[in-house]
Design a protein around this motif. Sequence first.
Motif, PDB file in Angstrom:
ATOM      1  N   SER A  64      -7.926   1.919   2.080  1.00  0.00           N
ATOM      2  CA  SER A  64      -7.252   1.258   0.636  1.00  0.00           C
ATOM      3  C   SER A  64      -8.064  -0.176   0.187  1.00  0.00           C
ATOM      4  O   SER A  64      -8.567  -0.122  -0.564  1.00  0.00           O
ATOM      5  CB  SER A  64      -5.819   0.085   1.552  1.00  0.00           C
ATOM      6  OG  SER A  64      -5.028  -0.388   0.172  1.00  0.00           O
ATOM      7  N   ASP A 124      -2.075   5.177  -2.951  1.00  0.00           N
ATOM      8  CA  ASP A 124      -3.189   4.049  -2.889  1.00  0.00           C
ATOM      9  C   ASP A 124      -4.047   5.419  -2.076  1.00  0.00           C
ATOM     10  O   ASP A 124      -5.158   5.442  -1.476  1.00  0.00           O
ATOM     11  CB  ASP A 124      -2.675   3.149  -1.756  1.00  0.00           C
ATOM     12  CG  ASP A 124      -2.065   2.526  -2.940  1.00  0.00           C
ATOM     13  OD1 ASP A 124      -2.871   2.197  -4.601  1.00  0.00           O
ATOM     14  OD2 ASP A 124      -0.846   1.732  -3.173  1.00  0.00           O
ATOM     15  N   ILE A 168       1.213  -0.858  -0.112  1.00  0.00           N
ATOM     16  CA  ILE A 168      -0.052  -0.143  -0.091  1.00  0.00           C
ATOM     17  C   ILE A 168       0.863   1.347   0.079  1.00  0.00           C
ATOM     18  O   ILE A 168       1.499   1.569   0.936  1.00  0.00           O
ATOM     19  CB  ILE A 168      -0.724  -0.134   1.091  1.00  0.00           C
ATOM     20  CG1 ILE A 168      -1.557  -1.373   1.120  1.00  0.00           C
ATOM     21  CG2 ILE A 168      -2.260   0.612   1.427  1.00  0.00           C
ATOM     22  CD1 ILE A 168      -2.336  -1.400   2.299  1.00  0.00           C
ATOM     23  N   ARG A 169       0.653   2.070  -1.231  1.00  0.00           N
ATOM     24  CA  ARG A 169       1.602   3.351  -0.732  1.00  0.00           C
ATOM     25  C   ARG A 169       0.656   4.326  -0.729  1.00  0.00           C
ATOM     26  O   ARG A 169       0.073   4.265  -1.115  1.00  0.00           O
ATOM     27  CB  ARG A 169       1.608   3.514  -2.775  1.00  0.00           C
ATOM     28  CG  ARG A 169       2.629   2.608  -2.919  1.00  0.00           C
ATOM     29  CD  ARG A 169       2.278   2.809  -4.789  1.00  0.00           C
ATOM     30  NE  ARG A 169       3.553   3.253  -5.347  1.00  0.00           N
ATOM     31  CZ  ARG A 169       2.528   4.704  -5.748  1.00  0.00           C
ATOM     32  NH1 ARG A 169       1.753   5.036  -5.860  1.00  0.00           N
ATOM     33  NH2 ARG A 169       3.559   5.514  -6.232  1.00  0.00           N
TER      34      ARG A 169
END
Length: 216
Positions: free
Chosen positions: A122, A50, A3-4
């Motif tokens: 997310s 994200d 997850i960015r």
Amino acid sequence: MSIRVLIADDQEMVRTGFRMIVDSQPDMTVVGDAADGRQAVELARRLRPDVCLFDIRMPAMDGLEATRLLAGPGVPDPLRIVIVTTFDMDEYVYGALRGGAVGFLLKDGGPALLVEAIRAASNGESLVSPSITVRLLAQLARPVQAPPVQPREALTERELDVVRLVARGRTNEEIAGELFVSLSTVKTHVGSVHRKLGTRNRVETAAWAWESGLVR
């Protein structure tokens, strides 16, 4: 897949602390951080993270305006933004909700709640902490000048039941248990409610419930 996460806060200590928490998770990574809202918008548009963690009060551009630009009504492919603030039950947080934020978190909530907030956003969920969300949305029970938006189609009795429980901070699993239906049935009802109300997430649906007087 990791997850960015993008972090935006005017306090370097807060940004550093958040980065340490996020980067310590095996499924998360910080792709950038910003000290003001304008830089946050520029980085978010370029990096397309994200999840974004935005403070409310920042120089150059506050978190509310940054949220509207990245996730507000009419924004194509809106980003998922979680507001991380010290202002509990504050009008600024309500503004962020209407501006497209999908989650809310208090800075003193602790590392576990921060991680929960990121994962929830997310996954397309809006209820980061039911207690925080319910306390915030309870303000919407106060009289407002403009009437609530009318549904595009009338909601069924079962859909209204689902909306009431969403507005009280229940998760899909909890709603399924209380209504004695399957989880997939709840998800179908939630999707139908979003379509009829024109809401994009559970927080907006809950806000409609409070504003329309469906929940007190």
